[in-house]
Design a protein around this motif. Structure first.
Motif, short mmCIF file in Angstrom:
data_model
loop_
_atom_site.label_atom_id
_atom_site.label_comp_id
_atom_site.label_asym_id
_atom_site.label_seq_id
_atom_site.Cartn_x
_atom_site.Cartn_y
_atom_site.Cartn_z
N PRO A 106 -9.54 4.05 -2.23
CA PRO A 106 -8.47 3.05 -2.03
C PRO A 106 -8.42 2.55 -0.59
O PRO A 106 -8.86 3.22 0.34
CB PRO A 106 -7.21 3.83 -2.38
N ASP A 107 -7.89 1.34 -0.42
CA ASP A 107 -7.64 0.79 0.91
C ASP A 107 -6.34 1.34 1.48
O ASP A 107 -6.17 1.41 2.70
CB ASP A 107 -7.52 -0.75 0.85
N LEU A 108 -5.41 1.70 0.58
CA LEU A 108 -4.10 2.14 1.02
C LEU A 108 -3.51 3.09 -0.01
O LEU A 108 -3.58 2.84 -1.21
CB LEU A 108 -3.16 0.94 1.20
N VAL A 109 -2.90 4.17 0.49
CA VAL A 109 -2.20 5.13 -0.36
C VAL A 109 -0.75 5.17 0.10
O VAL A 109 -0.46 5.28 1.30
CB VAL A 109 -2.82 6.53 -0.26
N ILE A 110 0.18 5.08 -0.85
CA ILE A 110 1.61 5.15 -0.54
C ILE A 110 2.18 6.42 -1.15
O ILE A 110 2.09 6.62 -2.36
CB ILE A 110 2.36 3.91 -1.06
N GLY A 111 2.74 7.28 -0.29
CA GLY A 111 3.26 8.56 -0.76
C GLY A 111 4.70 8.78 -0.31
O GLY A 111 5.25 7.99 0.46
N LEU A 112 5.29 9.86 -0.80
CA LEU A 112 6.66 10.21 -0.46
C LEU A 112 6.68 11.09 0.79
O LEU A 112 5.93 12.06 0.88
CB LEU A 112 7.33 10.97 -1.61
N LYS A 113 7.54 10.76 1.72
CA LYS A 113 7.72 11.60 2.90
C LYS A 113 8.16 12.99 2.47
O LYS A 113 9.02 13.15 1.63
CB LYS A 113 8.76 10.99 3.83
N GLY A 114 7.56 13.99 3.06
CA GLY A 114 7.88 15.37 2.73
C GLY A 114 6.92 15.90 1.69
O GLY A 114 6.15 16.83 1.96
N LEU A 115 6.91 15.30 0.52
CA LEU A 115 6.06 15.79 -0.56
C LEU A 115 4.58 15.58 -0.27
O LEU A 115 3.74 16.46 -0.53
CB LEU A 115 6.44 15.09 -1.88
N HIS A 116 4.22 14.43 0.29
CA HIS A 116 2.81 14.09 0.46
C HIS A 116 2.29 14.14 1.90
O HIS A 116 1.15 13.78 2.16
CB HIS A 116 2.54 12.71 -0.16
N ASN A 117 3.13 14.61 2.82
CA ASN A 117 2.66 14.78 4.21
C ASN A 117 1.41 15.65 4.30
O ASN A 117 0.50 15.35 5.09
CB ASN A 117 3.77 15.39 5.08
N PRO A 118 1.29 16.75 3.52
CA PRO A 118 0.10 17.60 3.63
C PRO A 118 -1.22 16.91 3.27
O PRO A 118 -2.29 17.44 3.59
CB PRO A 118 0.40 18.75 2.65
N LEU A 119 -1.16 15.77 2.62
CA LEU A 119 -2.39 15.07 2.23
C LEU A 119 -2.95 14.21 3.35
O LEU A 119 -4.08 13.71 3.25
CB LEU A 119 -2.13 14.19 1.00
N ALA A 120 -2.19 14.06 4.43
CA ALA A 120 -2.56 13.12 5.48
C ALA A 120 -3.92 13.43 6.11
O ALA A 120 -4.74 12.53 6.30
CB ALA A 120 -1.48 13.09 6.57
N SER A 121 -4.18 14.69 6.42
CA SER A 121 -5.43 15.04 7.11
C SER A 121 -6.65 14.77 6.24
O SER A 121 -7.67 14.25 6.73
CB SER A 121 -5.41 16.50 7.55
N SER A 122 -6.57 15.09 4.95
CA SER A 122 -7.70 14.85 4.05
C SER A 122 -7.97 13.36 3.89
O SER A 122 -9.13 12.92 3.88
CB SER A 122 -7.44 15.48 2.68
N LEU A 123 -6.92 12.57 3.77
CA LEU A 123 -7.08 11.13 3.62
C LEU A 123 -7.63 10.52 4.91
O LEU A 123 -8.51 9.65 4.87
CB LEU A 123 -5.75 10.48 3.23
N GLU A 124 -7.13 10.98 6.05
CA GLU A 124 -7.62 10.47 7.32
C GLU A 124 -9.10 10.79 7.50
O GLU A 124 -9.86 9.96 8.01
CB GLU A 124 -6.80 11.07 8.46
N ALA A 125 -9.52 11.98 7.08
CA ALA A 125 -10.93 12.38 7.19
C ALA A 125 -11.83 11.49 6.35
O ALA A 125 -13.02 11.34 6.64
CB ALA A 125 -11.09 13.84 6.78
N ASN A 126 -11.24 10.90 5.31
CA ASN A 126 -12.01 9.99 4.44
C ASN A 126 -11.71 8.53 4.74
O ASN A 126 -12.02 7.65 3.94
CB ASN A 126 -11.69 10.30 2.97
N HIS A 127 -11.10 8.29 5.90
CA HIS A 127 -10.82 6.92 6.39
C HIS A 127 -9.94 6.13 5.41
O HIS A 127 -10.19 4.95 5.15
CB HIS A 127 -12.13 6.18 6.66
N ILE A 128 -8.96 6.82 4.86
CA ILE A 128 -8.02 6.19 3.92
C ILE A 128 -6.63 6.17 4.57
O ILE A 128 -6.13 7.21 4.99
CB ILE A 128 -7.96 6.96 2.59
N LEU A 129 -6.02 5.00 4.62
CA LEU A 129 -4.70 4.86 5.22
C LEU A 129 -3.62 5.40 4.29
O LEU A 129 -3.64 5.16 3.08
CB LEU A 129 -4.40 3.39 5.53
N LEU A 130 -2.67 6.13 4.88
CA LEU A 130 -1.55 6.68 4.13
C LEU A 130 -0.24 6.20 4.73
O LEU A 130 -0.01 6.34 5.93
CB LEU A 130 -1.59 8.22 4.17
N VAL A 131 0.61 5.62 3.90
CA VAL A 131 1.96 5.24 4.29
C VAL A 131 2.93 6.17 3.59
O VAL A 131 2.86 6.34 2.36
CB VAL A 131 2.26 3.77 3.91
#
Length: 310
Positions: A106-131
């Motif tokens: 994906p070009d962009l992933v939209i997640g819930l604050k708190g619940l999906h914060n732990p996914l940030a590092s994995s997505l960043e490592a794969n050059h995927i933006l997380l909001v």
């Protein structure tokens, strides 16, 4: 060549950023930028072609804003809407299948604050933006509608949907009389019972309807919940008691039987004596109903004021 001509040519070369070299063009303007709920700045250089929504509450928000998505996180109680059919189901929102998510590229992933914060590092490592967004309050939902309209290229549609959303909620709030009534929101899980403070769907809905949460400012300020105490509940003795749960539907009362319903002190509470104890349905109050927030307001208002039409 005369000295002044030589100097003139040298000056012209400097002004043109070097003789024989083309000037470097300015970088392209960003498509969209924002600060998400965590305060992090997200810059989209172009319109996202593949957007992933990690919470089922985001689905109706994106749809209302006129946007689309390729994959989503679901929940046990979610009946996927027609516009989600054919999209990739990434599993439950609280247990996202990361392999499938990254595989969607994906070009962009939209997640819930708190619940999906732990996914940030994995997505960043794969050059995927997380909001990361919060959607517990009506203002947060309204902002999320506009953001999803913006990122999907439907700014005007998102702004219109956000305005209509706020207008409907304001109308419901104004319709309900402000009698200065107090309330407590009691949250029941499989192994714990707690008071809800602020920042939950039930407490925010109660605020919209002018019910004052007696535990709103108690305990640690950064926490949404605090330990349950029958003694504290009796001291506050609110006018209304709202009960919310995250257990299997149909098992709600069992969660509260030992800690509440079977205690002699429970029967002495004013709300119990006056019949102002209400169970709130999970589909509207366990997680954010998103664009359907007015349904949660109508549900709560209708329980307290059954004589009124909402």
């Amino acid at each position: 060549m005369k000295p002044f001509l030589i100097g003139l040519l040298a000056g012209l070369c400097l002004l043109s950023a070097g003789c024989g070299k083309e000037a470097t063009p300015p970088p392209p303007a960003a498509f969209y930028s924002l600060h998400d709920t965590t305060g992090k700045e997200i810059v989209l250089t172009k319109k996202p072609e593949k957007i992933v929504l990690l919470s089922p509450a985001f689905l109706n928000i994106m749809h209302a804003a006129g946007g689309d998505f390729v994959a989503y996180g679901s929940s046990p109680s979610l009946d996927a809407p027609d516009y989600a059919k054919g999209k990739v189901n990434l599993g439950y929102s609280y247990q996202i299948n990361m392999e499938k998510l990254i595989g969607e590229k994906p070009d962009l992933v939209i997640g819930l604050k708190g619940l999906h914060n732990p996914l940030a590092s994995s997505l960043e490592a794969n050059h995927i933006l997380l909001v990361l967004l919060s959607i517990s309050t009506k203002d947060e939902v309204a902002q999320a509608i506009e953001i999803m309209g913006d990122v999907s290229g439907h700014t005007e549609e998102g702004a219109k949907a956000s305005k209509e959303f706020q207008k409907e909620i304001d109308a419901l709030s104004q319709k309900v009389p402000d009698k200065g009534m107090t309330c407590a929101v009691i949250f029941g899980a499989a192994h714990a019972v707690m008071f809800a403070k602020e920042g939950t769907i039930a407490t925010e809905t109660a605020k919209i309807l002018h019910f004052q949460n007696v535990f709103a400012k108690e305990g640690a300020s950064e926490m949404h919940m605090m330990p349950f105490s029958m003694e504290d509940l009796m001291k506050k003795d609110p006018d209304i008691l709202f009960l919310t749960t995250m257990v299997t539907p149909g098992q709600e009362k069992k969660v509260f039987e030992e800690s509440l319903l079977n205690q002699p002190a429970w029967q002495e509470l004013r709300a119990v004596k006056e019949g102002r104890v209400y169970f709130l349905p999970q589909n509207l109050f366990l997680s954010s109903p998103g664009i359907d927030y007015p349904k949660a307001i109508r549900c709560m208002a209708g329980q307290v004021y059954p004589e009124m039409r909402f």
